[in-house]
Design a protein around this motif. Structure first.
Motif, PDB file in Angstrom:
ATOM      1  N   UNK A  60       0.823  -1.214   0.000  1.00  0.00           N
ATOM      2  CA  UNK A  60       0.000   0.000   0.000  1.00  0.00           C
ATOM      3  C   UNK A  60       0.859   1.267   0.000  1.00  0.00           C
ATOM      4  N   UNK A  61       2.094   1.165   0.466  1.00  0.00           N
ATOM      5  CA  UNK A  61       3.053   2.284   0.511  1.00  0.00           C
ATOM      6  C   UNK A  61       2.483   3.587   1.079  1.00  0.00           C
ATOM      7  N   UNK A  62       1.868   3.567   2.286  1.00  0.00           N
ATOM      8  CA  UNK A  62       1.395   4.828   2.854  1.00  0.00           C
ATOM      9  C   UNK A  62       2.586   5.621   3.403  1.00  0.00           C
ATOM     10  N   UNK A  63       2.540   6.962   3.318  1.00  0.00           N
ATOM     11  CA  UNK A  63       3.668   7.738   3.852  1.00  0.00           C
ATOM     12  C   UNK A  63       3.784   7.600   5.372  1.00  0.00           C
ATOM     13  N   UNK A  64       2.650   7.318   6.032  1.00  0.00           N
ATOM     14  CA  UNK A  64       2.684   7.228   7.497  1.00  0.00           C
ATOM     15  C   UNK A  64       1.799   6.080   7.972  1.00  0.00           C
ATOM     16  N   UNK A  65       2.169   5.504   9.118  1.00  0.00           N
ATOM     17  CA  UNK A  65       1.391   4.427   9.715  1.00  0.00           C
ATOM     18  C   UNK A  65       1.158   4.764  11.175  1.00  0.00           C
ATOM     19  N   UNK A  66      -0.104   4.665  11.601  1.00  0.00           N
ATOM     20  CA  UNK A  66      -0.449   4.919  13.002  1.00  0.00           C
ATOM     21  C   UNK A  66      -0.846   3.606  13.646  1.00  0.00           C
ATOM     22  N   UNK A  67      -0.223   3.258  14.771  1.00  0.00           N
ATOM     23  CA  UNK A  67      -0.608   2.006  15.421  1.00  0.00           C
ATOM     24  C   UNK A  67      -0.929   2.195  16.894  1.00  0.00           C
ATOM     25  N   UNK A  68      -1.848   1.343  17.352  1.00  0.00           N
ATOM     26  CA  UNK A  68      -2.083   1.131  18.777  1.00  0.00           C
ATOM     27  C   UNK A  68      -1.972  -0.371  18.964  1.00  0.00           C
ATOM     28  N   UNK A  69      -0.883  -0.834  19.570  1.00  0.00           N
ATOM     29  CA  UNK A  69      -0.669  -2.265  19.815  1.00  0.00           C
ATOM     30  C   UNK A  69      -0.072  -2.393  21.216  1.00  0.00           C
ATOM     31  N   UNK A  70      -0.933  -2.467  22.241  1.00  0.00           N
ATOM     32  CA  UNK A  70      -0.400  -2.428  23.602  1.00  0.00           C
ATOM     33  C   UNK A  70       0.290  -3.733  24.012  1.00  0.00           C
ATOM     34  N   UNK A  71       1.160  -3.631  25.013  1.00  0.00           N
ATOM     35  CA  UNK A  71       1.790  -4.800  25.643  1.00  0.00           C
ATOM     36  C   UNK A  71       2.652  -5.605  24.688  1.00  0.00           C
ATOM     37  N   UNK A  72       2.518  -6.935  24.766  1.00  0.00           N
ATOM     38  CA  UNK A  72       3.334  -7.841  23.967  1.00  0.00           C
ATOM     39  C   UNK A  72       3.148  -7.628  22.470  1.00  0.00           C
ATOM     40  N   UNK A  73       1.940  -7.182  22.079  1.00  0.00           N
ATOM     41  CA  UNK A  73       1.684  -6.947  20.663  1.00  0.00           C
ATOM     42  C   UNK A  73       2.580  -5.822  20.146  1.00  0.00           C
ATOM     43  N   UNK A  74       2.816  -4.824  20.991  1.00  0.00           N
ATOM     44  CA  UNK A  74       3.684  -3.708  20.602  1.00  0.00           C
ATOM     45  C   UNK A  74       5.111  -4.177  20.388  1.00  0.00           C
ATOM     46  N   UNK A  75       5.575  -5.063  21.272  1.00  0.00           N
ATOM     47  CA  UNK A  75       6.932  -5.607  21.130  1.00  0.00           C
ATOM     48  C   UNK A  75       7.042  -6.311  19.782  1.00  0.00           C
ATOM     49  N   UNK A  76       6.085  -7.196  19.518  1.00  0.00           N
ATOM     50  CA  UNK A  76       6.118  -7.963  18.271  1.00  0.00           C
ATOM     51  C   UNK A  76       6.035  -7.062  17.054  1.00  0.00           C
ATOM     52  N   UNK A  77       5.109  -6.109  17.114  1.00  0.00           N
ATOM     53  CA  UNK A  77       4.885  -5.275  15.933  1.00  0.00           C
ATOM     54  C   UNK A  77       6.128  -4.457  15.597  1.00  0.00           C
ATOM     55  N   UNK A  78       6.648  -3.761  16.591  1.00  0.00           N
ATOM     56  CA  UNK A  78       7.776  -2.869  16.319  1.00  0.00           C
ATOM     57  C   UNK A  78       9.005  -3.665  15.880  1.00  0.00           C
ATOM     58  N   UNK A  79       9.211  -4.797  16.527  1.00  0.00           N
ATOM     59  CA  UNK A  79      10.340  -5.667  16.171  1.00  0.00           C
ATOM     60  C   UNK A  79      10.235  -6.097  14.704  1.00  0.00           C
ATOM     61  N   UNK A  80       9.055  -6.594  14.332  1.00  0.00           N
ATOM     62  CA  UNK A  80       8.887  -7.099  12.967  1.00  0.00           C
ATOM     63  C   UNK A  80       8.884  -5.965  11.948  1.00  0.00           C
TER      64      UNK A  80
END
Lengths: 386, 307
Positions: free
Chosen positions: A211-231
């Motif tokens: 999709x190549x968006x210029x920006x991505x906004x996320x809300x991924x609390x707790x362990x999900x945040x660790x996984x998301x940012x890492x990946x």
């Protein structure tokens, strides 16, 4: 000999009962999640409450104090039972804590109607801020919508024209994106709801790359945040899109993310580097006592105890009505400075933009880089009539 | 939606499926051959992930961490069978469910006491952090390709072992008819212990490999356990080949469905409805697949012969 002994015991008994009759004790029930996957959050909050009690010499507002910790296990039914126990058999004067919005909703009515103060250290669902508000409820955190609102406002000022939004598929996830969209003026090109508790986001990241968006906004609390940012970093997504986060990169996930998180941007009402005397003492003592930075959860737990201390000290009593009057007037000394109170008993406070950086010891933490909102109140206060 | 995106999603599905297969391979044998309901298989994933992460952190060498963790998970599986599991074979399924559920709680709490409740920091070495262009303009992470390759190698190894070796023949015989196998003088006790430890090792390997991708934390194996139970049911209980095919199927359906369903829905319904219905249906898709398979093939796609 025997008689003398009995007399001594009776005398001792009199002294003891006289002692309790004179010195009042304020009882605080502190409810948080100490077991299960979210136990790490509750642990930090308990640490912070104990640190606050230590700083106050074991007293609240000069009154002898007792804090009873209970583990809600992140279950609404358990939370209800515990609230019942704290109210009826422990006869606490204040109930504090509570991480999750659904748990707060489960006990809000029961606690506030029994003429006991309920002070949230984290949860801030919209109903208790608006039409279902109650005078005995106070928030020492924020209303759920506000933090993403701040991110939306910041992204406007940063000139971000379009964004791809991602959050777990549950109520708070939808609230966060709703709050974000309330302030964000650009185009939301994609709105993706991931599974709650998802561990692998590779499929979503592939779609995002296409999709190549210029920006991505996320809300991924707790362990999900660790996984998301890492990946996200592992997939080299920084070259594709810029990441903006709320409640995903914090004192809970940073120790597991370390350098991976560097440069990630988020909005929050608190940060370890917030420059005031209370916060400096809190962060320094927390670090030396528990070895590691406190998270915003810990700061809000600490502030909850400071608020009770302030209420008792200023009113000179543990009477609910008197303490309520003091807290409603605002000016509560906290790690976020002197905290103002809105008409619905939620704080009016600043929202900051934070970046994950390395401190002088090489530990990854967050630093304030800008103030997005000054004295920002929530959108629901107008619906609240006590 | 482009073809390259679809291909990339198929790779993602493969990687998820392969990971599931590593977990399900041991579990299907434990359930099928030993007739033992083992719920704590997710804990083996966690033990593997923790062993690899802790050793990697201590030695600062990812490869050493993996190499050392493999025998650790094998020994853990072996000891677990010897200490606890073997006493439960003759008990009914409810007792096994209760006992192994207790083991889940025990392992999660033991890890929490030993390593703390916070997630461990792990990452793969920079030598594995590159990308390979699987198609022009479609970079795919080397590490994930490596997972696929290791998984395929394990699958091939298990297949050759089961179909070509003497011990493999005993395993197949045990799956078809355990009483007869024992009557023929094969030491089923030792066979079971070996299968159990090998199953634990493969599950542990899955944990070691996904550790650097996800957060290594107490209870990390349980969501995977549920999916691998679905894999076993679809594949046919006791069938390694069935587990392989079902795992790939589940991986593909789950991954591709998660991304494509909401997109598909948006083509014929309003965006807000699609945003609600898409993820809801996607998270159900795996279970719908299981239900459909069970309607047409109640014993799974590839039930072991004689079962």
């Amino acid at each position: 000999m025997k008689n003398k002994f009995i007399t001594a015991v009776i005398a001792a008994g009199f002294v003891a009962s006289a002692g309790t009759a004179f010195a009042e004790t304020i009882k605080v029930g502190y409810m948080t999640t100490l077991s299960g996957g979210a136990g790490i959050i509750g642990k930090q909050m308990k640490n912070a409450v104990e640190l606050a009690m230590e700083h106050k010499g074991g007293k609240l507002g000069g009154m002898d104090a007792e804090v009873i910790f209970v583990d809600d296990q992140r279950k609404p039914d358990v939370t209800k039972q515990l609230a019942n126990k704290l109210l009826k058999s422990e006869k606490v004067d204040v109930i504090g804590g509570i991480i999750w919005s659904n748990l707060l909703m489960a006990i809000h009515k029961q606690v506030t109607r029994s003429d006991t103060l309920l002070i949230s250290s984290n949860a801030g669902p919209s109903p208790v801020a608006g039409s279902n508000c109650h005078k005995n409820f106070f928030s020492m955190s924020w209303q759920n919508d506000q933090t993403p609102e701040a991110m939306g406002a910041y992204m406007n000022s940063a000139g971000v024209k379009s964004v791809y939004a991602m959050a777990p598929n549950y109520q708070a996830g939808k609230d966060m994106i709703a709050g974000f969209k309330r302030f964000y003026d650009g185009e939301v090109v994609g709105e993706v709801y991931t599974k709650l508790g998802q561990t692998d986001f590779q499929a979503e990241l592939s779609a995002l790359r296409a999709a190549k968006p210029p920006a991505t906004f996320i809300f991924q609390p707790g362990g999900m945040g660790i996984n998301f940012v890492k990946q996200w970093k592992q997939a080299g997504m920084d070259d594709v899109s810029k990441l903006y986060t709320v409640f995903s990169v914090d004192g809970i996930s940073l120790p597991a993310l370390k350098e991976t998180a560097l440069g990630t941007i988020s909005t929050q009402t608190w940060s370890p580097d917030l420059d005031n005397a209370i916060n400096k003492k809190f962060v320094a003592d927390y670090k030396s006592k528990f070895g590691g930075y406190p998270s915003f959860y810990a700061a809000q737990a600490y502030d909850t105890i400071l608020a009770i201390d302030h209420a008792v000290a200023k009113s000179g009593s543990k009477d609910t009505a008197k303490m309520r009057e003091v807290l409603a007037a605002g000016g509560i000394p906290t790690t976020r400075g002197s905290l103002k109170m809105n008409s619905n008993h939620f704080p009016i406070q600043n929202f900051y933009l934070r970046e994950a950086v390395k401190d002088s010891d090489g530990v990854v933490t967050s630093k304030i880089i800008d103030t997005v909102f000054e004295d920002h109140g929530d959108a629901y206060a107008q619906d609240c009539k006590f | 939606m482009t073809l390259t995106l679809l291909l990339e999603q198929i790779f993602n599905g493969l990687q998820a499926g392969i990971t599931l297969f590593l977990i399900a391979a041991g579990l299907t044998l434990i359930l099928g051959i030993m007739d033992f309901v083992f719920l704590a298989h997710g804990s083996q994933v966690m033990i593997g992930a923790y062993a690899a992460a802790a050793i990697t952190i201590a030695t600062n060498n990812f490869y050493f961490g993996i190499l050392a963790a493999i025998p650790i998970t094998f020994v853990c599986g072996y000891l677990l069978e010897w200490l606890i599991i073997r006493h439960l074979y003759r008990r009914d399924h409810m007792d096994q469910v209760l006992a192994t559920f207790g083991l889940i709680l025990f392992f999660n709490e033991a890890i929490r006491i030993g390593f703390g409740p916070a997630a461990l920091f792990t990452n793969f070495p920079s030598s594995l952090s590159g990308f390979i262009e699987i198609l022009p303009d479609t970079p795919y992470p080397v590490y994930r390709i490596l997972i696929i390759l290791v998984g395929l190698l394990c699958a091939l190894g298990i297949h050759l072992f089961v179909s070509r070796t003497r011990v493999g023949a005993m395993v197949r015989a045990g799956a078809s008819n355990p009483e007869m196998t024992a009557a023929l003088g094969i030491n089923v006790k030792i066979l079971f212990r070996f299968i159990f430890a090998a199953g634990a090792t493969f599950a542990g390997l899955a944990g070691m490999m996904i550790g650097p991708l996800t957060s290594v934390e107490p209870g990390m194996g349980e969501p995977l356990l549920i999916l691998s139970l679905v894999v076993i049911i679809i594949g046919g209980i006791g069938s390694v080949r069935g587990a392989f095919i079902a795992a790939i199927l589940i991986g593909l359906v789950d991954t591709v469905g998660r991304v494509m369903l909401p997109m598909l829905f948006k083509t014929f319904m309003s965006v807000s409805t699609a945003d609600t219905a898409g993820p809801a249906l996607a998270s159900m898709s795996v279970y719908i697949l299981m239900a459909v398979v069970l309607v047409f093939k109640p014993t799974g796609l590839f039930p072991p012969k004689g079962a």
